[in-house]
Design a protein around this motif. Structure first.
Motif, PDB file in Angstrom:
ATOM      1  N   MET A 211      25.531 -10.285  97.936  1.00  0.00           N
ATOM      2  CA  MET A 211      24.167 -10.328  97.212  1.00  0.00           C
ATOM      3  C   MET A 211      23.210  -9.649  98.124  1.00  0.00           C
ATOM      4  O   MET A 211      23.167  -9.894  99.543  1.00  0.00           O
ATOM      5  CB  MET A 211      23.735 -11.989  97.367  1.00  0.00           C
ATOM      6  N   ASN A 212      22.186  -8.790  97.691  1.00  0.00           N
ATOM      7  CA  ASN A 212      21.528  -8.034  98.441  1.00  0.00           C
ATOM      8  C   ASN A 212      20.101  -8.735  98.775  1.00  0.00           C
ATOM      9  O   ASN A 212      19.426  -9.288  97.853  1.00  0.00           O
ATOM     10  CB  ASN A 212      21.008  -6.831  97.447  1.00  0.00           C
ATOM     11  N   ASP A 213      19.477  -8.605  99.851  1.00  0.00           N
ATOM     12  CA  ASP A 213      18.256  -9.012 100.248  1.00  0.00           C
ATOM     13  C   ASP A 213      17.494  -8.196 100.896  1.00  0.00           C
ATOM     14  O   ASP A 213      16.397  -8.452 101.502  1.00  0.00           O
ATOM     15  CB  ASP A 213      18.509 -10.134 101.333  1.00  0.00           C
ATOM     16  N   ASP A 214      17.647  -6.809 100.524  1.00  0.00           N
ATOM     17  CA  ASP A 214      16.720  -5.705 100.834  1.00  0.00           C
ATOM     18  C   ASP A 214      15.070  -6.166 100.513  1.00  0.00           C
ATOM     19  O   ASP A 214      14.847  -7.139  99.395  1.00  0.00           O
ATOM     20  CB  ASP A 214      17.078  -4.697  99.964  1.00  0.00           C
ATOM     21  N   LYS A 215      14.426  -5.595 100.917  1.00  0.00           N
ATOM     22  CA  LYS A 215      12.967  -5.649 100.658  1.00  0.00           C
ATOM     23  C   LYS A 215      12.477  -5.553  99.175  1.00  0.00           C
ATOM     24  O   LYS A 215      11.580  -6.107  98.651  1.00  0.00           O
ATOM     25  CB  LYS A 215      12.108  -4.755 101.651  1.00  0.00           C
TER      26      LYS A 215
ATOM     27  N   SER B 135       9.180 -12.933  94.765  1.00  0.00           N
ATOM     28  CA  SER B 135       9.704 -14.335  94.134  1.00  0.00           C
ATOM     29  C   SER B 135       9.941 -14.075  92.516  1.00  0.00           C
ATOM     30  O   SER B 135       8.972 -13.580  92.032  1.00  0.00           O
ATOM     31  CB  SER B 135       9.293 -15.412  94.644  1.00  0.00           C
ATOM     32  N   CYS B 136      10.822 -14.595  91.981  1.00  0.00           N
ATOM     33  CA  CYS B 136      10.789 -14.699  90.350  1.00  0.00           C
ATOM     34  C   CYS B 136       9.719 -15.561  89.841  1.00  0.00           C
ATOM     35  O   CYS B 136       9.498 -16.676  90.393  1.00  0.00           O
ATOM     36  CB  CYS B 136      12.234 -15.371  90.228  1.00  0.00           C
TER      37      CYS B 136
ATOM     38  N   ALA C 264       8.048  -9.027  83.515  1.00  0.00           N
ATOM     39  CA  ALA C 264       7.489  -9.201  84.939  1.00  0.00           C
ATOM     40  C   ALA C 264       8.338  -8.084  85.865  1.00  0.00           C
ATOM     41  O   ALA C 264       7.614  -7.314  86.328  1.00  0.00           O
ATOM     42  CB  ALA C 264       7.657 -10.498  85.619  1.00  0.00           C
ATOM     43  N   ALA C 265       9.462  -7.741  85.585  1.00  0.00           N
ATOM     44  CA  ALA C 265      10.283  -6.787  86.292  1.00  0.00           C
ATOM     45  C   ALA C 265      10.418  -5.591  85.778  1.00  0.00           C
ATOM     46  O   ALA C 265       9.794  -4.420  86.694  1.00  0.00           O
ATOM     47  CB  ALA C 265      11.615  -7.131  86.366  1.00  0.00           C
TER      48      ALA C 265
ATOM     49  N   ARG D 191      16.703 -10.589  90.316  1.00  0.00           N
ATOM     50  CA  ARG D 191      16.987  -9.504  91.349  1.00  0.00           C
ATOM     51  C   ARG D 191      17.605  -8.485  90.514  1.00  0.00           C
ATOM     52  O   ARG D 191      17.278  -7.249  90.802  1.00  0.00           O
ATOM     53  CB  ARG D 191      18.247 -10.002  92.250  1.00  0.00           C
ATOM     54  N   ILE D 192      18.442  -8.676  89.483  1.00  0.00           N
ATOM     55  CA  ILE D 192      18.890  -7.487  88.773  1.00  0.00           C
ATOM     56  C   ILE D 192      18.123  -6.889  87.936  1.00  0.00           C
ATOM     57  O   ILE D 192      18.006  -5.663  87.601  1.00  0.00           O
ATOM     58  CB  ILE D 192      20.042  -8.167  87.954  1.00  0.00           C
ATOM     59  N   ALA D 193      17.016  -7.655  87.285  1.00  0.00           N
ATOM     60  CA  ALA D 193      15.935  -6.888  86.482  1.00  0.00           C
ATOM     61  C   ALA D 193      15.047  -6.208  87.362  1.00  0.00           C
ATOM     62  O   ALA D 193      14.861  -4.955  87.098  1.00  0.00           O
ATOM     63  CB  ALA D 193      15.301  -7.948  85.917  1.00  0.00           C
TER      64      ALA D 193
END
Lengths: 349, 349
Positions: free
Chosen positions: B1-5, B10-11, B42-43, B123-125
């Motif tokens: 899982m990616n935690d990049d900036k 937040s969702c 939102a995304a 995150r995917i969106a």
């Protein structure tokens, strides 16, 4: 399973060798090429699908473009009055039509679960071709993926559609006006109840058939007839009620429905009563509402009746600015119609 | 899982209320509207997605249209160098580019398995939005379905794309000519091996990252540079070998590859040796070949090297009319390259 003459041609992929789809059919190798050639190109026609390339190059349409997509996950794959393939064509054709577009091109994305009967895939591909011919759209490009057993459910299909808008109407809820009439092209609830009845675990049997049908030619007839259409919407997931709640909310006006004017087949009504469903929330796949200026009502009804004898004026847009839907019941009392929280019938499209 | 900036926001869907996707999120009611608003709109941004209507009405492009679709079923959803969302944008952008088109519009169809972590969907969106911005395409329409647990695998995404062809080149294998050179934009096999390494049941670990990237600007640079491109193809499922077998077969000409010119990263080569894969069959998601007139070779290499330093001339089209691919090995011997029957690596895209 449908055994109509439309499905009489035998599958060109040797069913003795491959009675079921394998993971390897999705791997990009010879088996996938064979699957595409023997099932999809064979069903859709070589003139339509440029199967060996990354996309389709198309003649530009002479107007605004309309672009839409839908995935189809209906369970079961075959149901009275249709199958997932017909649904995937008609559903996307109808979304284009509801934007006021003339449908031109369709893409197809197949997500196949390993183990699907190859012959079922062939029947579905043929059904898509028939539905596309009927709606006068071309299937021009596609993609095939195979997923492991237990990671899908036989078959999911995505279709995207491109159409052209050849008129200057702006068809959108924001164009609603007080006094507009709401016209429905037939009885509601057939599709949802046909699919429910086809599910093996359901304890009643009916002869209800899905209303699955392409709506583009009916929309075209309204536009060709010079009707100043304000809004069009097909009554799929969430049914008539959810669609109208969305429209009222977008437009800001109050919408009133007259319950006794809404056509509902007796078998559908009976099945809904047994199962505790309200038909106004049940999905349709060949029903739509046209919201038109009050003065055009008679002409709209006349135009639609030639294809849809049960066409009915079921409600109107009122001046109140509350964005709500009210329904006048059979006994004259008004009640507010709301959106459901979740689904009444999962996976009906 | 990616935690990049990129993923720091937040969702907007309250995760305490809905930590996982429910069947009801696909039912067409309030929960589905909330999911669309709080995750996808939102995304993707309100300007891009006309979420409450059946399709998107678009400005017509001023040239031939190109239309493509792909479904993405990659397992796992997140892998080094990308995720299913980025793949779904880049893959479809690249298919449009390979037809010589400038990508304009993307549709998205989500098939979500009940129980998917809502935050993963968010995150995917977001990743899709970033990929779309990077490739200069707009996500204009979409659809969401939810299927029961055990009937999917977290998330499948379909994207379809519409682009415009603003030049008169006919980019197709039938335009190959003897003497044409085959130019590759970088090392092969990263994507397939990155995904394999990310699968939990694999016993080796590497730092190989997917090569997942949009290719449209590189194609545009070739066209703007006046290169008479004969054929373009991205090297996805089936890899370099399968792509060239398809092209040779369509063109009728013999294609020769020079094995020692094909760039392969040492870690990829090592992982392939351990697992018994041949890198020329391994999928890529940011690699393509341009087949161009021999006289344009130097300019093509110069243009591509500005983005892709490892660009290499890896082969040529020969006069023989046998439609085959031959590879000259490191020791000088030629061998025939064929298509694999099924898949080497299932579900890598």
């Amino acid at each position: 399973m449908n055994d109509d003459k439309e499905f009489r041609l035998s599958c060109p992929l040797p069913l003795t060798d491959y009675p079921h789809i394998l993971m390897a059919h999705g791997g990009g190798g010879r088996l996938m090429h064979q699957l595409i050639d023997k099932i999809f190109v064979a069903a859709f026609g070589v003139g339509n699908l440029e199967a060996t390339h990354d996309g389709a190059v198309l003649k530009p349409p002479g107007g605004r473009l309309v672009f839409t997509t839908d995935s189809y996950v209906v369970d079961p794959l075959f149901f009275p009055g249709g199958d997932i393939g017909r649904l995937a064509i008609d559903g996307t054709v109808n979304d284009l039509a509801m934007c006021g577009g003339r449908p031109l091109y369709i893409s197809t994305g197949f997500i196949i679960e390993e183990g699907l009967a190859t012959d079922d895939l062939w029947r579905i591909a043929q059904s898509m071709r028939l539905a596309a011919d009927e709606a006068e759209v071309k299937i021009v490009t596609g993609d095939t993926k195979v997923v492991d057993r237990g990671r899908g459910h036989g078959l999911y299909i995505n279709t995207a559609g491109v159409g052209v808008i050849e008129h200057d109407l702006e068809i959108h809820p924001r164009h609603l006006q007080p006094g507009d009439k709401i016209i429905l092209n037939g009885d509601i609830g057939r599709h949802g109840m046909a699919v429910m009845a086809a599910r093996e675990n359901l304890s009643f049997e009916t002869t209800i058939e899905s209303d699955c049908a392409p709506l583009a030619s009916s929309v075209q007839a309204l536009i060709d007839g010079g009707i100043a259409v304000h809004c069009l919407r097909d009554l799929t997931r969430g049914g008539l009620a959810t669609t109208l709640v969305e429209i009222a909310d977008s437009s800001g006006y109050e919408i009133n429905l007259d319950e006794k004017k809404i056509p509902i087949n007796e078998q559908v009504r009976g099945a809904c009563e047994i199962l505790g469903y309200d038909p106004i929330y049940v999905a349709n796949e060949g029903r739509f509402i046209a919201i038109v200026p009050g003065g055009d009502t008679d002409r709209v009804v006349e135009i639609l009746k030639s294809d849809w004898p049960e066409t009915a004026v079921i409600g109107e847009v009122r001046p109140a600015r509350n964005g709500q839907v009210l329904m006048t019941g059979r006994l004259g009392a008004e009640r507010t119609i709301d959106m459901l929280s979740g689904e009444q019938l999962p996976r009906i499209c």
